[in-house]
Scaffold this active site. Structure first.
Site, PDB file in Angstrom:
ATOM      1  NE  ARG A  16      41.552  47.857 -16.993  1.00  0.00           N
ATOM      2  CZ  ARG A  16      41.747  48.152 -15.702  1.00  0.00           C
ATOM      3  NH1 ARG A  16      40.541  49.265 -15.013  1.00  0.00           N
ATOM      4  NH2 ARG A  16      42.187  47.179 -15.205  1.00  0.00           N
ATOM      5  CD  GLN A  75      46.749  34.058 -12.708  1.00  0.00           C
ATOM      6  OE1 GLN A  75      47.174  35.041 -13.161  1.00  0.00           O
ATOM      7  NE2 GLN A  75      45.046  34.343 -12.540  1.00  0.00           N
ATOM      8  CG  ASP A 105      48.044  47.573 -10.197  1.00  0.00           C
ATOM      9  OD1 ASP A 105      48.348  47.477  -8.901  1.00  0.00           O
ATOM     10  OD2 ASP A 105      47.268  47.688 -11.474  1.00  0.00           O
ATOM     11  CD  GLU A 156      35.927  44.501  -7.865  1.00  0.00           C
ATOM     12  OE1 GLU A 156      36.634  45.180  -9.193  1.00  0.00           O
ATOM     13  OE2 GLU A 156      36.584  44.655  -6.990  1.00  0.00           O
ATOM     14  NE  ARG A 335      78.390  58.367 -28.217  1.00  0.00           N
ATOM     15  CZ  ARG A 335      79.004  57.709 -29.431  1.00  0.00           C
ATOM     16  NH1 ARG A 335      79.747  59.426 -30.125  1.00  0.00           N
ATOM     17  NH2 ARG A 335      78.377  57.339 -29.597  1.00  0.00           N
ATOM     18  CG  ASN A 379      93.815  75.240 -25.987  1.00  0.00           C
ATOM     19  OD1 ASN A 379      93.122  75.924 -26.089  1.00  0.00           O
ATOM     20  ND2 ASN A 379      93.600  75.090 -27.622  1.00  0.00           N
ATOM     21  CG  ASN A 388      86.572  57.691 -33.488  1.00  0.00           C
ATOM     22  OD1 ASN A 388      86.481  58.020 -33.965  1.00  0.00           O
ATOM     23  ND2 ASN A 388      86.061  56.824 -32.077  1.00  0.00           N
ATOM     24  NE  ARG A 442      99.381  74.960 -42.565  1.00  0.00           N
ATOM     25  CZ  ARG A 442      99.813  76.079 -41.156  1.00  0.00           C
ATOM     26  NH1 ARG A 442      97.823  75.279 -39.649  1.00  0.00           N
ATOM     27  NH2 ARG A 442     100.075  76.955 -41.124  1.00  0.00           N
TER      28      ARG A 442
HETATM   29  C1  UD1 Z   1      41.247  44.896  -8.206  1.00  0.00           C
HETATM   30  C2  UD1 Z   1      40.423  45.200  -7.376  1.00  0.00           C
HETATM   31  C3  UD1 Z   1      39.046  46.173  -6.895  1.00  0.00           C
HETATM   32  C4  UD1 Z   1      40.449  46.934  -6.814  1.00  0.00           C
HETATM   33  C5  UD1 Z   1      41.324  47.383  -7.749  1.00  0.00           C
HETATM   34  C6  UD1 Z   1      42.894  48.387  -7.023  1.00  0.00           C
HETATM   35  C7  UD1 Z   1      39.735  42.573  -8.199  1.00  0.00           C
HETATM   36  C8  UD1 Z   1      38.564  41.558  -8.509  1.00  0.00           C
HETATM   37  N1  UD1 Z   1      39.487  43.701  -7.968  1.00  0.00           N
HETATM   38  O1  UD1 Z   1      40.754  45.896  -9.909  1.00  0.00           O
HETATM   39  O2  UD1 Z   1      38.809  45.224  -6.093  1.00  0.00           O
HETATM   40  O3  UD1 Z   1      39.616  48.334  -6.507  1.00  0.00           O
HETATM   41  O4  UD1 Z   1      42.725  46.455  -7.987  1.00  0.00           O
HETATM   42  O5  UD1 Z   1      43.477  48.656  -7.829  1.00  0.00           O
HETATM   43  O6  UD1 Z   1      40.510  41.866  -7.401  1.00  0.00           O
HETATM   44  N2  UD1 Z   1      46.344  39.882 -12.535  1.00  0.00           N
HETATM   45  C9  UD1 Z   1      46.819  38.909 -11.935  1.00  0.00           C
HETATM   46  N3  UD1 Z   1      45.866  37.822 -12.858  1.00  0.00           N
HETATM   47  C10 UD1 Z   1      44.723  38.066 -12.921  1.00  0.00           C
HETATM   48  C11 UD1 Z   1      44.263  39.089 -12.847  1.00  0.00           C
HETATM   49  C12 UD1 Z   1      44.850  40.014 -12.435  1.00  0.00           C
HETATM   50  O7  UD1 Z   1      47.491  38.365 -11.709  1.00  0.00           O
HETATM   51  O8  UD1 Z   1      43.996  36.652 -13.402  1.00  0.00           O
HETATM   52  C13 UD1 Z   1      47.320  41.116 -11.514  1.00  0.00           C
HETATM   53  C14 UD1 Z   1      48.106  42.397 -12.562  1.00  0.00           C
HETATM   54  O9  UD1 Z   1      48.340  42.187 -12.519  1.00  0.00           O
HETATM   55  C15 UD1 Z   1      47.077  43.327 -11.172  1.00  0.00           C
HETATM   56  C16 UD1 Z   1      46.619  43.248 -10.193  1.00  0.00           C
HETATM   57  O10 UD1 Z   1      46.456  41.313  -9.872  1.00  0.00           O
HETATM   58  O11 UD1 Z   1      48.803  43.847 -11.383  1.00  0.00           O
HETATM   59  C17 UD1 Z   1      45.572  43.734 -10.096  1.00  0.00           C
HETATM   60  O12 UD1 Z   1      44.198  43.671 -11.010  1.00  0.00           O
HETATM   61  P1  UD1 Z   1      43.193  44.370 -12.035  1.00  0.00           P
HETATM   62  O13 UD1 Z   1      43.393  44.355 -13.111  1.00  0.00           O
HETATM   63  O14 UD1 Z   1      44.686  45.945 -11.755  1.00  0.00           O
HETATM   64  O15 UD1 Z   1      42.492  44.547 -10.728  1.00  0.00           O
HETATM   65  P2  UD1 Z   1      41.279  45.819 -11.420  1.00  0.00           P
HETATM   66  O16 UD1 Z   1      40.498  45.226 -11.771  1.00  0.00           O
HETATM   67  O17 UD1 Z   1      42.278  47.287 -11.398  1.00  0.00           O
HETATM   68 CA    CA Z   2      44.491  47.528 -10.740  1.00  0.00          CA
END
Ligand code: UD1
Ligand code: CA
Length: 458
Positions: A16, A75, A105, A156, A335, A379, A388, A442
């Site tokens: 997103r 992962q 996040d 969700e 700078r 000055n 330079n 000059r």
């Molecule tokens: C998730 C929760 C939701 C919660 C929200 C809070 C789940 C299914 N949902 O949703 O209930 O309200 O966080 O912010 O858990 N990530 C991975 N691997 C993956 C998928 C995600 O490492 O395969 C990581 C993402 O990088 C991120 C975190 O997990 O840092 C959350 O993933 P994101 O897709 O943002 O979940 P939300 O839709 O926000």
């Molecule tokens: Ca999230």
């Protein structure tokens, strides 16, 4: 905290965000998002910290290992939050205790909230404890479904019915989880949902079926768990961080005339009795001393400004040092490695790079000072240019104490102007000027009498 482990989920691309960069590396108030998570857990002194990386994992690894002692698991592909945590199973072989799980996040999450979460979890003897919040706009979050007051499952947003979407209690995505039952339970998670992902949130219903205790902890300040999924949320969280930073500075004695237009990054420090006028940006690791005055339109990045300095309007200052009592601007450009010493003065349209400008020395108007060492009480006249660069290499210029550089001088480096020497205006200096002497380089003026009259005659 003994027997406490942390896992941070940061493998997602952050679709997103519509970005080529991984989401957790987007900066908010000057730091990558993930650094806030690492800073929130640092005071807990946990047994271990693991980050799950995936999309652009190398970049995330580099950024995270710069700020904390962490290990990483990969992962690939990213099949959901439960799948992400599964990848960390091998690092917990033989480990016991509590795992604190959070996402990379949510930069506003505090250490205090994490402490409360773990304490409540342990006191209750729960298998899992979910940090929740009740918010007026639950859009985008998982909703907490309760039965007879107790948490029954998390649904969700995209799997929820319109009625369920009206639930205002949301899942923060931060949990305390006992290690013992965790990984066996995660293996039971199925990807039977709209997104076809393995949801960590299914753990709640799995534990409830197993008659294991699941607790919830409501967060005191709902904004703490504001997650960043889009650029709009990035801006919202940035605004909250900025406001907090400004309030902290004002409480410590800094005058901020208009907090709404004052942008101060998280790691910037400002001393008391400094006045920040509207519309300024202080970035990165900038340090501002006490009793300074920073006027509108100034941007300062990774620089040190000592006490009692005035920075006039519209200066850009990057990786520079300005000592006590100096004055800079308006419209000056400092700078990297510009080193402005005590009470020196850099005036309008002066650019300084890799150069020392000694105590009380002045370059008041229109100059370029690069690759130079300028002594005290020098000055520098208007329009002075240090040449330079010869097209291949940079060369040094030295101007010793008390020298006077007349207006519109070109100093063709490498060149040294000795102590107390004078340079006549309009000179092109190619050779060293001995101390105490005058250099004139000059063309001599010639006068052609009556020339204009003759030219006008037909
Ligand atoms: C998730 C929760 C939701 C919660 C929200 C809070 C789940 C299914 N949902 O949703 O209930 O309200 O966080 O912010 O858990 N990530 C991975 N691997 C993956 C998928 C995600 O490492 O395969 C990581 C993402 O990088 C991120 C975190 O997990 O840092 C959350 O993933 P994101 O897709 O943002 O979940 P939300 O839709 O926000
Ligand atoms: Ca999230």
């Amino acid at each position: 905290m003994a027997n406490t482990h942390v896992v941070i989920l940061a493998a997602g691309k952050g679709t997103r965000m519509k970005s080529v960069a991984p989401k957790v590396l987007h900066r908010v108030a000057g730091l990558p998002m993930i650094e806030y998570a690492l800073r929130a857990i640092a005071p807990l002194n946990v047994t271990s910290t693991t980050i799950v990386v995936g999309y652009d994992g190398k970049l995330v690894r580099t950024a995270a290992s710069e700020c904390a002692d962490v290990r990483f698991v990969n992962q690939e592909p990213q099949l959901g939050t439960a799948h992400a945590l599964m990848q960390a199973e091998s690092v917990f072989t033989g480990a016991k205790g509590t795992l604190v799980l959070l996402a990379g996040d949510i930069p506003l999450l505090s250490t205090a909230t994490l402490r409360t979460l773990v304490a409540t979890h342990r006191n209750a003897g729960a298998a899992a404890t979910v940090l929740t919040a009740t918010v007026p706009r639950p859009f985008g979050y998982g909703r907490i479904m309760r039965a007879r007051g107790r948490i029954a499952r998390i649904i969700e947003e995209c799997d929820a019915t319109p009625d369920q979407r009206n639930i205002k209690e949301i899942n923060s995505g931060v949990y305390a989880l006992e290690l013992a039952p965790l990984f066996d339970a995660l293996r039971q998670v199925a990807a039977e949902n709209v997104q076809g992902e393995y949801y960590l949130t299914d753990l709640v219903s799995i534990y409830r079926r197993q008659k294991l205790l699941v607790e919830t902890v409501p967060v005191e300040q709902a904004e703490e768990i504001h997650g960043i999924n889009s650029r709009t949320e990035l801006a919202e969280v940035g605004a909250i961080l900025r406001q907090g930073k400004n309030e902290e500075l004002m409480a410590a004695g800094v005058t901020i005339e208009d907090p709404a237009t004052t942008y101060v990054d998280t790691d910037v420090t400002v001393g008391p009795d400094t006045v920040l006028h509207p519309g300024i940006t202080l970035e990165g690791r900038t340090v501002i001393g006490a009793a300074c005055e920073i006027h509108s339109g100034v941007r300062i990045v990774d620089s040190t400004i000592e006490d009692g300095v005035t920075i006039n309007n519209h200066c850009v200052i990057t990786k520079a040092h300005v000592a006590t009592g100096a004055r800079v601007g308006p419209f000056a450009h400092l700078r990297p490695d510009a080193d402005i010493r005590h009470e020196a003065k850099i005036g309008n349209f002066v650019e300084v790079k890799k150069a020392v400008v000694g105590r009380r020395s002045k370059a008041n108007h229109l100059a370029y000072l690069g690759d130079a060492t300028i002594g005290e009480d020098v000055n520098i006249g208007a329009g002075t240019i240090i040449c330079n660069y010869d097209g291949v290499a940079k060369h040094q210029t030295v101007i010793e104490d008390g020298a006077f550089i007349g207006s519109d001088t070109q100093l063709i480096a490498p060149v040294t102007v000795g102590k107390g020497a004078y340079i006549a205006s309009g000179s092109s200096i190619t050779d060293d000027v001995p101390p105490g002497s005058l250099a004139v380089a000059r063309v001599r003026q010639s006068i052609k009498k009556g020339w204009a009259e003759r030219k006008r005659r037909p």
